[in-house]
Design a protein around this motif. Structure first.
Motif, short mmCIF file in Angstrom:
data_model
loop_
_atom_site.label_atom_id
_atom_site.label_comp_id
_atom_site.label_asym_id
_atom_site.label_seq_id
_atom_site.Cartn_x
_atom_site.Cartn_y
_atom_site.Cartn_z
N SER A 1 0.83 -1.21 0.00
CA SER A 1 0.00 0.00 0.00
C SER A 1 0.86 1.26 0.00
O SER A 1 0.47 2.29 -0.56
N ASP B 1 -0.69 3.09 -3.26
CA ASP B 1 -1.58 4.23 -2.99
C ASP B 1 -1.05 5.54 -3.57
O ASP B 1 -1.77 6.22 -4.30
N ASP C 1 -8.42 5.25 -9.25
CA ASP C 1 -8.93 4.69 -8.00
C ASP C 1 -8.54 3.21 -7.85
O ASP C 1 -8.15 2.76 -6.77
N ALA C 2 -8.69 2.46 -8.94
CA ALA C 2 -8.37 1.03 -8.93
C ALA C 2 -7.83 0.64 -10.30
O ALA C 2 -8.19 1.25 -11.31
N ARG D 1 -8.06 -1.55 -4.40
CA ARG D 1 -7.38 -0.79 -5.45
C ARG D 1 -6.95 -1.67 -6.62
O ARG D 1 -6.36 -1.17 -7.58
#
Length: 294
Positions: A90, A94, A103-104, A127
């Motif tokens: 992450s 991120d 977003d994903a 994600r």
């Protein structure tokens, strides 16, 4: 500032970008394909760098896909955070997705990049929409017969990491003196059905050399992963996972890919008869890009 690198496929020099991870380190990445296309994150192998994403560029443009290819931590020009492992994905994914406004995404892991793709799906599931593993490295539990060179690398990574790092630096120096065809040949099956063009070989050589531009920490960590259990349970991955593997791959065994595919809840395996390590990537790229965004 990240260094620009000339491309054998594009008329202009590549323009790498940087983002700061949540661990406070610099992550360098580059985008390929269509700038406004559906996003896909590509994790390179070992040795490797963001430059390998060049092999997806033309196909991604045709299929309106934006390929986001980072230098994985400790490779190329990306820094290696203290005590970084697969459970920390992450901290990389991120900020990377925030930088590109996604977003994903779907994630692709080639060779030693496969653990990153699987760990991203397991640890940041919101994600990641799907996973593609091409000639992917598998957790030790799924490997019955590890190639001899892998056993040596795993041993050195756990017992003598400094010696292994020095060996990688020496390899990078030698790579500068070897032909592109010779370097690409180490990843290609002897009777490969896929033709490796001069342009592809040039990308592979540049990718190899860029791998150790700043540090060997990422490569040593990859080799340690060969010999030790991963800190992430990949059988927790519930997104669709597609595995693509050559039957003549001498670096990552197709039997391990079969075992992993059978252990994942939503997995499929495509085998390329007679293809080697690099050949699997060249053979799979059009189809794996075709379904991005679906």
């Amino acid at each position: 500032m990240a260094t620009q690198v000339s491309s054998p496929f594009r008329d202009t020099e590549s323009s790498p970008k940087t983002v700061t991870t949540t661990a406070g380190t610099t992550l360098v990445y580059e985008t390929y394909g269509s700038p406004d296309g559906d996003p896909l994150v590509f994790f390179h192998g070992m040795p490797g760098s963001r430059l390998l994403g060049e092999l997806l560029d033309e196909h991604a443009r045709r299929q309106d896909v934006q390929v986001i290819a980072p230098d994985r931590p400790g490779f190329g020009q990306s820094e290696f955070p203290d005590r970084f492992d697969l459970s920390d994905l992450s901290s990389v994914l991120d900020p990377l997705l925030s930088a590109v406004g996604a977003d994903a995404v779907g994630v692709v892991g080639f060779s030693a990049g496969a653990p990153f793709a699987l760990a991203a799906a397991a640890t940041v599931p919101e994600r990641v929409t799907g996973v593609d593993l091409v000639a992917g490295e598998t957790p030790p539990a799924f490997v019955e017969d590890r190639p001899g060179i892998h056993r040596v690398l795993g041993f050195l990574a756990t017992r003598s990491p400094r010696i292994l790092g020095a060996a990688f630096r020496f390899q990078a120096t030698l790579a500068g003196r070897r032909s592109a065809d010779a370097i690409a040949g180490t990843y290609t099956a002897e009777e490969s059905p896929v033709d490796v063009s001069a342009e592809v070989a040039s990308v592979v050589k540049a990718d190899f050399r860029e791998s150790f531009a700043e540090t060997t920490a990422g490569a040593v960590a990859d080799c340690r992963r060969i010999a030790t259990p991963w800190p992430v349970d990949v059988t927790d991955v519930h997104q669709p996972v597609r595995l693509w593997h050559g039957t003549a791959d001498h670096l990552t065994d197709v039997a391990s890919a079969r075992a992993l595919a059978s252990a994942l809840p939503h997995a499929s395996l495509t085998e390329f008869d007679g293809h080697g390590h690099l050949g699997a990537l060249l053979a799979a790229r059009e189809e794996l890009l075709a379904t991005v965004g679906e």
